[in-house]
Design an enzyme around this catalytic site. Structure first.
Site, PDB file in Angstrom:
ATOM      1  N   ARG A  14     -34.047  30.309  33.473  1.00 59.55           N
ATOM      2  CA  ARG A  14     -34.251  31.205  34.617  1.00 59.55           C
ATOM      3  C   ARG A  14     -33.678  32.605  34.420  1.00 59.55           C
ATOM      4  NH1 ARG A  14     -32.195  28.752  39.858  1.00 59.55           N
ATOM      5  NH2 ARG A  14     -31.149  27.131  38.657  1.00 59.55           N
ATOM      6  N   ASP A 105     -20.843  28.896  31.929  1.00 60.00           N
ATOM      7  CA  ASP A 105     -21.553  29.871  32.764  1.00 60.00           C
ATOM      8  C   ASP A 105     -20.889  30.094  34.119  1.00 60.00           C
ATOM      9  OD1 ASP A 105     -22.108  27.480  33.964  1.00 60.00           O
ATOM     10  OD2 ASP A 105     -24.290  27.648  33.858  1.00 60.00           O
TER      11      ASP A 105
HETATM   12  C1  UD1 Z   1     -23.693  19.301  36.396  1.00 67.03           C
HETATM   13  C2  UD1 Z   1     -23.126  17.976  36.921  1.00 67.03           C
HETATM   14  C3  UD1 Z   1     -23.111  18.023  38.448  1.00 67.03           C
HETATM   15  C4  UD1 Z   1     -22.268  19.212  38.910  1.00 67.03           C
HETATM   16  C5  UD1 Z   1     -22.763  20.508  38.288  1.00 67.03           C
HETATM   17  C6  UD1 Z   1     -21.796  21.604  38.559  1.00 67.03           C
HETATM   18  C7  UD1 Z   1     -23.817  16.325  35.278  1.00 67.03           C
HETATM   19  C8  UD1 Z   1     -24.724  15.201  34.988  1.00 67.03           C
HETATM   20  N1  UD1 Z   1     -23.951  16.901  36.478  1.00 67.03           N
HETATM   21  O1  UD1 Z   1     -25.018  19.360  36.866  1.00 67.03           O
HETATM   22  O2  UD1 Z   1     -22.559  16.827  38.961  1.00 67.03           O
HETATM   23  O3  UD1 Z   1     -22.307  19.290  40.323  1.00 67.03           O
HETATM   24  O4  UD1 Z   1     -22.872  20.375  36.851  1.00 67.03           O
HETATM   25  O5  UD1 Z   1     -22.317  22.819  38.116  1.00 67.03           O
HETATM   26  O6  UD1 Z   1     -22.975  16.663  34.465  1.00 67.03           O
HETATM   27  N2  UD1 Z   1     -25.168  21.356  28.933  1.00 67.03           N
HETATM   28  C9  UD1 Z   1     -25.016  21.144  27.584  1.00 67.03           C
HETATM   29  N3  UD1 Z   1     -25.765  20.180  26.982  1.00 67.03           N
HETATM   30  C10 UD1 Z   1     -26.642  19.411  27.664  1.00 67.03           C
HETATM   31  C11 UD1 Z   1     -26.789  19.638  29.048  1.00 67.03           C
HETATM   32  C12 UD1 Z   1     -26.039  20.609  29.652  1.00 67.03           C
HETATM   33  O7  UD1 Z   1     -24.216  21.803  26.928  1.00 67.03           O
HETATM   34  O8  UD1 Z   1     -27.277  18.556  27.031  1.00 67.03           O
HETATM   35  C13 UD1 Z   1     -24.350  22.408  29.579  1.00 67.03           C
HETATM   36  C14 UD1 Z   1     -25.179  23.484  30.242  1.00 67.03           C
HETATM   37  O9  UD1 Z   1     -25.399  24.538  29.333  1.00 67.03           O
HETATM   38  C15 UD1 Z   1     -24.286  23.898  31.395  1.00 67.03           C
HETATM   39  C16 UD1 Z   1     -23.512  22.643  31.737  1.00 67.03           C
HETATM   40  O10 UD1 Z   1     -23.621  21.799  30.612  1.00 67.03           O
HETATM   41  O11 UD1 Z   1     -23.363  24.887  31.015  1.00 67.03           O
HETATM   42  C17 UD1 Z   1     -24.026  21.956  32.980  1.00 67.03           C
HETATM   43  O12 UD1 Z   1     -25.338  21.533  32.730  1.00 67.03           O
HETATM   44  P1  UD1 Z   1     -26.470  21.530  33.837  1.00 67.03           P
HETATM   45  O13 UD1 Z   1     -27.691  20.967  33.271  1.00 67.03           O
HETATM   46  O14 UD1 Z   1     -26.530  22.872  34.472  1.00 67.03           O
HETATM   47  O15 UD1 Z   1     -25.855  20.482  34.845  1.00 67.03           O
HETATM   48  P2  UD1 Z   1     -26.148  20.389  36.375  1.00 67.03           P
HETATM   49  O16 UD1 Z   1     -27.457  19.756  36.560  1.00 67.03           O
HETATM   50  O17 UD1 Z   1     -25.909  21.697  37.011  1.00 67.03           O
HETATM   51 CA    CA Z   2     -25.804  23.892  36.532  1.00 72.41          CA
END
Ligand code: UD1
Ligand code: CA
Length: 424
Positions: A14, A105
């Site tokens: 986004r 982030d």
């Molecule tokens: C996650 C949490 C959620 C919380 C929220 C807070 C999980 C399953 N959920 O959700 O409970 O309320 O954060 O912001 O953890 N990332 C990686 N590798 C991956 C996936 C994600 O490094 O394979 C990193 C992303 O770059 C990001 C962070 O992890 O910085 C969070 O990932 P994101 O997919 O945004 O999680 P949310 O769905 O927001």
């Molecule tokens: Ca997130």
């Protein structure tokens, strides 16, 4: 010492940008840089592991060039937050201490909050502490599920939640502290049988409860601190929040800021009491501004600027990498770069330090000693020293050093040709 794991492998679609999300900046500092620095400032963490994936090379290069105690770990493909953390297992095989996990982030997180969070983890003798927050609009966050006695049961992601769970306003802030040796085995047992088909980090809570480990949630006081950036709108909002936090701090310290809404002051700018900042100033980078100075309106301070007390920087004045001693004025339409300026100096309107030679690409220094007066519209061609008390006549193009108390004039003498214009 504690280790940190900073999740930064996600795509950031986004943002609609060719720059990886965590390398976007606020006041020229990257989002992930804010997180690493907040962690480092606690003084409790000696090593940061940054999980990279999308555009990994660029993030790796940035981290390696800028943060000595941060190491990048590649996650490819990205199978979820739990999978991301498990990438660190080979590096922390024998590690017995605590690990904190954060997202790359969320640049508004503060060192104080992280310290308090870690203290709570210690005080409660927790094996796993989750940071939670109360949000009026909890949409998109994982919800905190508590047992009847208030203890933490589990976290349910929005996409997996039922209507009743969706109504819960306590959310997972995405920051965790864990006793590594005890929680580590969970990462081998995570499953991806959920709505998103991902390995959720949040599933470690349920796992820890099943192992009868001590699990707690610590409620964040200021929700702003976990504001995560997913779009340029979020980036603009976070910038404003950070700026307003900085401005509040300066106001509390006795700096007068006429219009907080149009004033921008970087986190690394120090300002002493009774200095007045007029509207529409942009102060970036690392600066030290003394007391009783007047800045702006419409001034641009670009970093590495030191202003002693009682200095005036007026409208449309740009200052970079410059030291200015007390009672010196540069009030209008001026550029001062790579300069060292004494006290009681007057810099006339439209003065430019020509510090850069585009042919040789060399930047040079301008030294202006005490009590010098520079006439309006002068170009000071660096390298250059103007010795004490010298005066430069208006429209001076100064290419040689000027001795003390001399007058330097470079303009053509005024000619008046009477009756030269024919009346129509
Ligand atoms: C996650 C949490 C959620 C919380 C929220 C807070 C999980 C399953 N959920 O959700 O409970 O309320 O954060 O912001 O953890 N990332 C990686 N590798 C991956 C996936 C994600 O490094 O394979 C990193 C992303 O770059 C990001 C962070 O992890 O910085 C969070 O990932 P994101 O997919 O945004 O999680 P949310 O769905 O927001
Ligand atoms: Ca997130």
């Amino acid at each position: 010492m504690i280790k940190s794991i900073i999740l930064a492998a996600g795509k950031g679609t986004r943002m609609k940008s060719e720059t990886p999300k965590v390398l976007h900046t606020i006041f020229d500092k990257t989002l992930v840089g804010y997180v690493i620095e907040a962690v480092n400032k606690t003084g409790l963490v000696d090593e940061n592991f940054v999980i990279v994936g999308h555009q990994a090379e660029r993030v790796e290069e940035f981290i390696n060039n800028n943060y000595d105690n941060a190491k990048t770990v590649l996650q490819s493909p990205q199978l979820g937050t739990g999978h991301a953390v498990s990438m660190v297992l080979p590096y922390l095989n024998d590690f017995e201490g605590e690990v904190i996990i954060l997202c790359g982030d969320t640049p508004l997180i503060t060192e104080q909050t992280l310290k308090e969070f870690i203290e709570t983890h210690h005080d409660k003798k927790s094996d796993l502490t989750v940071m939670s927050a109360i949000f009026e609009n909890p949409a998109n966050y994982g919800r905190i599920i508590r047992n009847n006695d208030g203890s933490l049961n589990s976290i349910v992601e929005e996409k997996d939640a039922n209507t009743e769970q969706k109504a819960i306003k306590e959310i997972n802030a995405g920051i965790y502290c864990l006793n590594w040796a005890k929680i580590k085995p969970a990462f081998g047992q995570l499953k991806s049988n959920n709505a998103q088909g991902e390995y959720y980090l949040t599933d470690i809570i349920k796992w820890a409860n099943e192992q009868k480990l001590k699990v707690n949630a610590h409620i964040l006081k200021n929700n702003e601190e976990i504001f995560g950036i997913n779009s340029k709108t979020h980036l603009a909002e976070a910038s404003r929040m950070l700026n307003q936090r900085i401005i509040r701090n300066h106001l509390d310290n006795g700096v007068t800021i006429i219009d907080p809404l149009t004033t921008w002051i970087s986190p690394e700018t120090e300002i002493e009491a009774d200095t007045v900042i007029y509207p529409s100033c942009y102060i970036n980078g690392k600066n030290k501004i003394g007391k009783n100075c007047k800045i702006g309106p419409f001034a641009h301070i670009r970093g590495d600027v030191v202003l002693e007390d009682n200095v005036k920087i007026g409208n449309f004045v740009e200052v970079k990498k410059t030291t200015i001693k007390s009672h010196t004025n540069a009030c209008h339409l001026t550029y001062l770069g790579d300069a060292e300026i004494g006290s009681n100096v007057n810099i006339g309107a439209g003065t430019i330090t020509a510090n850069y030679n585009p042919l040789t690409k060399v930047k040079s220094k301008t030294v202006i000693k005490d009590n010098v007066k520079i006439g309006s519209n002068s170009v000071l061609v660096a390298p250059l020293t103007i010795e004490e008390g010298a005066n430069i006549g208006a429209v001076g193009v100064i290419t040689k050093n000027i001795p003390a108390w001399a007058l330097a004039i470079t303009r053509a003498p005024l000619k008046i040709l009477e009756g030269w214009v024919k009346k129509g």
